[in-house]
Motif scaffolding. Structure first.
Motif, mmCIF file in Angstrom:
data_model
loop_
_atom_site.group_PDB
_atom_site.id
_atom_site.type_symbol
_atom_site.label_atom_id
_atom_site.label_comp_id
_atom_site.label_asym_id
_atom_site.label_seq_id
_atom_site.Cartn_x
_atom_site.Cartn_y
_atom_site.Cartn_z
ATOM 1 N N SER A 22 30.121 15.160 -42.780
ATOM 2 C CA SER A 22 30.753 14.691 -44.013
ATOM 3 C C SER A 22 30.883 13.177 -43.922
ATOM 4 C CB SER A 22 32.139 15.321 -44.183
ATOM 5 O OG SER A 22 32.887 14.562 -45.101
ATOM 6 N N ASP A 23 30.200 12.478 -44.816
ATOM 7 C CA ASP A 23 30.282 11.010 -44.793
ATOM 8 C C ASP A 23 31.719 10.555 -45.055
ATOM 9 O OD1 ASP A 23 27.610 10.667 -44.208
ATOM 10 O OD2 ASP A 23 27.034 10.763 -46.326
ATOM 11 N N GLU A 24 32.403 11.327 -45.890
ATOM 12 C CA GLU A 24 33.766 10.947 -46.256
ATOM 13 C C GLU A 24 34.722 11.066 -45.055
ATOM 14 O OE1 GLU A 24 36.971 12.093 -49.723
ATOM 15 O OE2 GLU A 24 35.156 13.286 -49.519
ATOM 16 N N ARG B 284 31.593 11.007 -35.036
ATOM 17 C CA ARG B 284 30.739 11.774 -35.961
ATOM 18 C C ARG B 284 30.825 13.270 -35.656
ATOM 19 N NH1 ARG B 284 24.841 8.804 -36.169
ATOM 20 N NH2 ARG B 284 25.631 6.683 -36.131
ATOM 21 N N ASN C 159 33.811 11.165 -41.894
ATOM 22 C CA ASN C 159 33.346 10.241 -40.862
ATOM 23 C C ASN C 159 33.823 8.814 -41.143
ATOM 24 O OD1 ASN C 159 31.780 9.458 -38.560
ATOM 25 N ND2 ASN C 159 30.216 8.708 -39.966
ATOM 26 N N GLN C 160 33.696 8.386 -42.399
ATOM 27 C CA GLN C 160 34.134 7.029 -42.740
ATOM 28 C C GLN C 160 35.629 6.870 -42.483
ATOM 29 O OE1 GLN C 160 31.570 4.928 -43.560
ATOM 30 N NE2 GLN C 160 33.169 3.500 -42.944
#
Ligand code: GLU
Length: 312
Positions: A155-157, A195, A159-160
């Motif tokens: 999930s990029d969200e 990550r 992870n960010q």
């Protein structure tokens, strides 16, 4: 005693009803994303070694794997280097301290003691044979998918949200490196570790992860062997000793099943040779375990007499 599928479904439904009645605990909030996950979500899944799945509640909601990812990377390191090498380089002792404790490190010459705390998990990530950061990450994601399902993704969200706030873990990575206990660039280890915590899994996926361990390393849904048989017992031993943070001893005492929890609200417990039970609900107790997941799994384990220390 053997139970019919209907009886087992009724038991799992009952456990989820019990779980939903509990309103203790609070979402993790040191990772901003986790604070916003709906607290009422609650699910329970069991996967048997023959691939049978029985579940109830919110079992297809994707939540952050978090600390449970440490089990996958530990298993992968054992596959690459052998279990004994993982014990020698990283350790096989409970710390008795929080999962991100610096004191646990400094009181042991900066040796992490176990792959199941943050320091040990970053050391484990760094220990994998990989040419660079992206290949290190890809092999970990692939291994998570093999233990669970192809659906597991980053999930990029999440992870960010984690990469933007993981200052404490970065400090731990540098301490490890200074002591010679981080085997690649420490910021690479920290970034890839972050990550691996940020993949989304369902409660069914989590039960499949546990069932792969219960089933001697073969994923019972895909039928593929992921982990060598000889690595299963050391993995389960590490989970028994450190899987539920500072409640691991109590969990062994009360439930008697190897398990691993994460601050995303997931908890999986393994019944070797039989099945795995996974619970998910975001509110955590003060050490980081999902309150409802513990209640639900404990209820099912007690009803089915699954304690591995029980002679009956
Ligand atoms: N990503 C989280 C951290 O590093 C995982 C912690 C956990 O689930 O125990 O703090």
């Amino acid at each position: 005693m053997t139970y019919s599928k209907d009886q087992l479904q009724a038991l799992v439904d009952e456990a989820v009803t019990m779980g939903r009645q509990c309103h203790d605990g609070a979402n993790a909030d040191y990772i901003p994303f986790l604070a916003g996950v709906p607290s009422e979500l609650c699910g329970l899944s069991i996967v048997w070694c023959d691939g049978t799945l029985i579940h109830s509640g919110d079992c297809d909601y994707g939540f952050a794997l978090e600390s449970i990812s440490k089990v996958c990377s530990m298993a992968l390191a054992m596959e690459q280097k052998g279990a004994e090498m993982v014990r020698e380089k990283i350790g096989a002792e409970p710390t008795g301290l929080p999962f991100n404790s610096v004191m646990a490190l400094t009181t042991h010459q900066d040796k992490p003691l176990t792959p199941l705390v943050n320091a040990g998990a970053m050391a484990t990530v760094s220990f994998l044979d990989a040419a660079d950061k992206e290949s290190r990450w890809r092999m970990i994601l692939k291994f998570q998918q093999q233990m669970m399902s192809e659906r597991v993704t980053l999930s990029d969200e999440v992870n960010q949200s984690e990469q933007d706030t993981n200052f404490h873990n970065r400090a731990i990575a540098w301490l490890l490196y200074a002591a010679g206990n981080c085997f690649c660039d420490p910021m690479e280890a920290c970034e890839v570790y972050t990550r691996q915590c940020s993949t989304l899994v369902t409660c069914d996926d989590l039960a499949t992860l546990g069932a792969t361990l219960a089933n001697n390393g073969t994923n019972p849904i895909t039928g593929k062997q992921v982990i060598q048989s000889e690595n299963i017992t050391p993995i389960l031993a590490e989970m028994t000793m450190e899987g539920l943070y500072e409640f691991s001893g109590d969990w062994a005492f009360l439930v008697g099943l190897p398990g691993k929890s994460g601050v995303g609200g997931g908890l999986v417990s393994v019944v070797p040779g039989k099945m795995a039970i996974a619970g998910f609900s975001p509110p955590l107790d003060e050490v980081g375990n999902s309150v409802r997941a513990m209640r639900m799994i404990r209820h099912v384990a007690n009803q089915l007499n699954l304690n591995v220390y029980s002679p009956h």
